[in-house]
Structure formats: C-alpha cells, structure tokens
Design an enzyme around this catalytic site. Structure first.
Site, PDB file in Angstrom:
ATOM      1  N   ARG A 154       0.876  -8.096  -9.295  1.00 48.37           N
ATOM      2  CA  ARG A 154      -0.064  -8.727  -8.358  1.00 48.37           C
ATOM      3  C   ARG A 154      -1.018  -7.701  -7.755  1.00 48.37           C
ATOM      4  O   ARG A 154      -2.226  -7.920  -7.679  1.00 48.37           O
ATOM      5  CB  ARG A 154       0.703  -9.407  -7.237  1.00 48.37           C
ATOM      6  CG  ARG A 154       1.624 -10.520  -7.677  1.00 48.37           C
ATOM      7  CD  ARG A 154       2.480 -10.955  -6.492  1.00 48.37           C
ATOM      8  NE  ARG A 154       3.291 -12.110  -6.776  1.00 48.37           N
ATOM      9  CZ  ARG A 154       4.626 -12.113  -6.740  1.00 48.37           C
ATOM     10  NH1 ARG A 154       5.298 -11.000  -6.464  1.00 48.37           N
ATOM     11  NH2 ARG A 154       5.308 -13.211  -6.987  1.00 48.37           N
ATOM     12  N   ASP A 174       2.718  -1.257 -17.986  1.00 46.98           N
ATOM     13  CA  ASP A 174       3.684  -2.177 -17.390  1.00 46.98           C
ATOM     14  C   ASP A 174       4.649  -2.666 -18.449  1.00 46.98           C
ATOM     15  O   ASP A 174       4.397  -3.658 -19.127  1.00 46.98           O
ATOM     16  CB  ASP A 174       2.968  -3.366 -16.722  1.00 46.98           C
ATOM     17  CG  ASP A 174       3.895  -4.076 -15.761  1.00 46.98           C
ATOM     18  OD1 ASP A 174       5.116  -4.156 -16.062  1.00 46.98           O
ATOM     19  OD2 ASP A 174       3.439  -4.525 -14.700  1.00 46.98           O
ATOM     20  N   ALA A 233       2.962   2.554  -3.003  1.00 40.38           N
ATOM     21  CA  ALA A 233       4.110   1.696  -3.329  1.00 40.38           C
ATOM     22  C   ALA A 233       5.346   2.077  -2.506  1.00 40.38           C
ATOM     23  O   ALA A 233       5.629   1.449  -1.484  1.00 40.38           O
ATOM     24  CB  ALA A 233       4.377   1.748  -4.824  1.00 40.38           C
ATOM     25  N   ASP A 258       0.369   6.752   1.030  1.00 38.11           N
ATOM     26  CA  ASP A 258       0.614   5.846   2.159  1.00 38.11           C
ATOM     27  C   ASP A 258       2.111   5.726   2.447  1.00 38.11           C
ATOM     28  O   ASP A 258       2.494   5.145   3.460  1.00 38.11           O
ATOM     29  CB  ASP A 258       0.045   4.458   1.826  1.00 38.11           C
ATOM     30  CG  ASP A 258       0.156   3.470   2.974  1.00 38.11           C
ATOM     31  OD1 ASP A 258      -0.305   3.818   4.093  1.00 38.11           O
ATOM     32  OD2 ASP A 258       0.710   2.372   2.781  1.00 38.11           O
ATOM     33  N   GLU A 263      10.581   8.029   6.132  1.00 39.73           N
ATOM     34  CA  GLU A 263       9.562   7.500   7.048  1.00 39.73           C
ATOM     35  C   GLU A 263      10.180   7.257   8.420  1.00 39.73           C
ATOM     36  O   GLU A 263      11.233   6.612   8.489  1.00 39.73           O
ATOM     37  CB  GLU A 263       8.972   6.205   6.498  1.00 39.73           C
ATOM     38  CG  GLU A 263       8.196   6.436   5.207  1.00 39.73           C
ATOM     39  CD  GLU A 263       7.563   5.167   4.632  1.00 39.73           C
ATOM     40  OE1 GLU A 263       7.708   4.078   5.227  1.00 39.73           O
ATOM     41  OE2 GLU A 263       6.928   5.260   3.578  1.00 39.73           O
ATOM     42  N   HIS A 282       2.042   4.227   5.989  1.00 42.48           N
ATOM     43  CA  HIS A 282       2.588   2.995   5.385  1.00 42.48           C
ATOM     44  C   HIS A 282       1.892   1.758   5.979  1.00 42.48           C
ATOM     45  O   HIS A 282       2.546   0.862   6.528  1.00 42.48           O
ATOM     46  CB  HIS A 282       4.113   2.915   5.594  1.00 42.48           C
ATOM     47  CG  HIS A 282       4.792   1.985   4.619  1.00 42.48           C
ATOM     48  ND1 HIS A 282       6.065   2.183   4.148  1.00 42.48           N
ATOM     49  CD2 HIS A 282       4.363   0.836   4.038  1.00 42.48           C
ATOM     50  CE1 HIS A 282       6.406   1.201   3.330  1.00 42.48           C
ATOM     51  NE2 HIS A 282       5.381   0.366   3.240  1.00 42.48           N
TER      52      HIS A 282
HETATM   53  O1  LIG Z   1       6.960  -4.147   1.115  1.00 40.82           O
HETATM   54  C1  LIG Z   1       5.811  -4.287   1.522  1.00 40.82           C
HETATM   55  O2  LIG Z   1       5.097  -5.233   1.188  1.00 40.82           O
HETATM   56  C2  LIG Z   1       5.225  -3.295   2.453  1.00 40.82           C
HETATM   57  O3  LIG Z   1       5.885  -2.081   2.376  1.00 40.82           O
HETATM   58  C3  LIG Z   1       5.175  -3.819   3.873  1.00 40.82           C
HETATM   59  O4  LIG Z   1       6.423  -4.060   4.384  1.00 40.82           O
HETATM   60  P1  LIG Z   1       6.606  -4.222   5.987  1.00 40.82           P
HETATM   61  O5  LIG Z   1       5.537  -5.112   6.479  1.00 40.82           O
HETATM   62  O6  LIG Z   1       7.976  -4.799   6.148  1.00 40.82           O
HETATM   63  O7  LIG Z   1       6.478  -2.863   6.586  1.00 40.82           O
END
Ligand SMILES: O=C(O)[C@H](O)COP(=O)(O)O
Length: 327
Positions: A154, A174, A233, A258, A263, A282
């Site tokens: 996606r 992929d 990702a 990101d 984290e 993130h």
């Molecule tokens: O998995 C995801 O789509 C993103 O990392 C966002 O996840 P979160 O909104 O729970 O931080």
C-alpha cells in the site's frame, strides 16, 4: 457490552467515536501514556484493546482474560506478540490504507532532504562561518535517478506514484507479489535484492520488520557508491551500526530515517552526530489528516468486530466472521 481500553493518544475524532459507542452500551478506558506497565493494570477488564506502537507482550496478554480483539492504530504490528494472541484466538486488526499517502509523502520529504543535503544547508545559514558550504554541498537531482522501493504494498505504491512525478526511474522488490502477479503500471520489479542494490541510486524501505535486519553491512556494501537510503518502516530493518559506518566512510552519501531500533533513540544513537542523515521522530503517519483517519479506523475496527462487520482486509489473523468491504 464490550469494554474498550485505548492505550495511547488518539486524535479527538477517535475519542468522539468512542463516546458515540457508549450510547450503544460500549464502555471505555482511555490513557494517553503508551508504556506497557501503565496500561497493563487496566487490561483485565478489556474486551478490546486499541494500541499505538508500544509492545504488547505475552505477559500482558496473559493478564487480559476477556480480550477478544486488538486494534492497531497503524499498520505495523511487530511489537505485538502475535503467537500469544493466536493461542487465545484474539483477533488483530490494522488500519489498512489510511496512512499510505502520509507515509509516502514523508518518504519523499526525507529523500529530497537527503539528496539536497538540507541539514548542511540549514546549518550553513544559521552559522555564518559555514556560508561557504553552499559550494560543497554535493546535492543531487532526483530526476533521472534509479529509485528502488523495497516492499511494493500500500505504501510502496504511493511512494512510486510520487517518485514518478519527479521523473525518477522506479523499480520495486516484493517477493510476496510473486504468487499474486505484479501490478500493471510503469514500475517494473527487480528479480532479487542483489540486482536492486546494484541498480539503485536511492532505496526506500517499506516493508514490515523481520527478526533479522534486511539491510546489513553486506547489503550496504553492495549498494552503489554515493547511494541514499530512506527508512520510514521500522528501525530493525537496517543494521544501524553498519549504516553509520557506511555513512562515515562516504560509501552511502546520505540517509533519511523516521524510525529507530530503540525509540526514543538514546544519546548513543550513531546518527545523532551525522549531518548527512535527516532524522524525524517516527512521524511519517502522524500528519493531522492521517492521525484522524487512523484514530477513527482503529476505533471503528473494534466496533465492527463486535458488530460482526469487520473488513477482512484489515484482519491479520481471522477467528470470527468478517466481511469483504475493501476493493
Ligand atoms: O505502524 C504504523 O502505522 C506507524 O508506525 C504508526 O503507528 P502509531 O500511530 O501506533 O505510532
């Protein structure tokens, strides 16, 4: 009626949907703190859990006697102990396509920032002694460059759409599409990772996290000298120490990250001191628009689960009837 535990900050539209659901008899607890110790004490009374990116361990699942469904606010579920859910027939849902555009835009922002050496340029304006850097930035165009998208799902397809508008040569890898057939369009597949690494001037990672890093020292060495790497990702997909080494040596010219192994990153994170790396916390999916869509979708998935109308395309593991709503 079902009790919902929301662990992690939700856009107000998601909270409003929870309040609406109480008119039908649903009840809920909402805590903004995401750490597992803070939500675990509330989980024993939850029939449903809406969860951000924080861990959901087998130990916490063991406390959740009533739990029937876990709804990820997002698409990645590497922090969720899926075997623990499967053992108890607990359904896991994700938000599907609603974050693809935001994550793809963020991917392009990081790619542009890395290619244009934005941090160094910014620094040279803020520090007058560095103004002369403008002649040494070695920024590059995207137009005409080879761009490999690893993970043509996606998000990867949205990245391709944007990259094609920059006149990049776009190919994708992929392996999961091998059995389904490659989608029609201007993006051709590479046959394997080695071919892609040797071909690409820039690479973006748009795959789920696996047990081992997909990109380690050997893969970085196999990339073209001066290549750029983007990761929106998950942190563990790239070996961070190996990437930092490749950046310091100059073999990899720049990166945009990101997501991180740990984290929030500690002060020991190897990228903190490297100004050829653009960092973001993130947030690829946390635009105002996307945060609202994810909040609504993650709450709606819980309601749909109990109504028996959950979209099968959003279910990771199916233990009760769903419907096929998605195209
Ligand atoms: O998995 C995801 O789509 C993103 O990392 C966002 O996840 P979160 O909104 O729970 O931080």
């Amino acid at each position: 009626m079902p009790h919902i535990l929301v662990a992690g900050k939700l856009h107000p539209s998601g909270v409003a949907l929870l309040h609406d659901a109480t008119r039908r008899g649903f009840t809920f607890d909402y805590i903004e703190e995401v750490s597992e110790p803070s939500y675990a004490p509330l989980i024993h009374r939850a029939d449903a859990l809406v969860i951000r990116t924080q861990p959901l361990s087998a130990a916490t699942v063991a406390l959740a006697n009533r739990l029937r469904v876990v709804s990820r606010h997002g698409v990645g579920y590497d922090a969720v102990d899926l075997p623990a859910l499967n053992t108890r027939d607990i359904t896991l849902t994700i938000v599907g396509d609603v974050n693809s555009v935001s994550v793809a835009e963020h991917t392009m922002m990081l790619l542009l920032s890395a290619a244009k050496r934005v941090l160094r340029g910014d620094n040279s304006v803020r520090n007058p002694a560095h103004w002369g850097w403008r002649n040494q930035l070695e920024a590059s165009e995207l137009s005409g460059k080879n761009f490999l998208i690893i993970g043509y799902g996606r998000i990867g397809r949205q990245v391709a759409r944007l990259a094609l508008a920059f006149d990049m040569n776009v190919r994708a890898l992929d392996p999961y599409l091998a059995s389904k057939g490659w989608p029609e369009g201007p993006v051709a597949p590479v046959t394997n990772l080695a071919e892609g690494l040797a071909w690409a001037d820039a690479i973006t990672l748009n795959v789920p996290r696996a047990d081992q890093p997909l990109i380690g020292a050997a893969e970085l060495a196999a990339m073209r000298p001066g290549a750029i790497l983007i990761n929106t990702a998950r942190g563990g997909i790239v070996d961070e120490a190996a990437l930092a080494d490749a950046l310091r040596s100059g073999h990899i010219a720049a990166a945009g990250l990101d997501v991180f192994d740990v984290e929030p990153p500690t002060a020991a994170n190897p990228f903190i001191g490297l100004d050829q790396v653009v960092l973001s916390p993130h947030i690829a999916g946390l635009t105002a628009e996307c945060a609202e869509r994810m909040a609504i979708m993650s709450v709606q998935n819980v309601i749909d689960y109990f109504d028996g109308t959950l979209d099968s395309a959003l279910v990771i593991n199916t233990f009760r009837p769903t419907t096929e709503k998605s195209a």
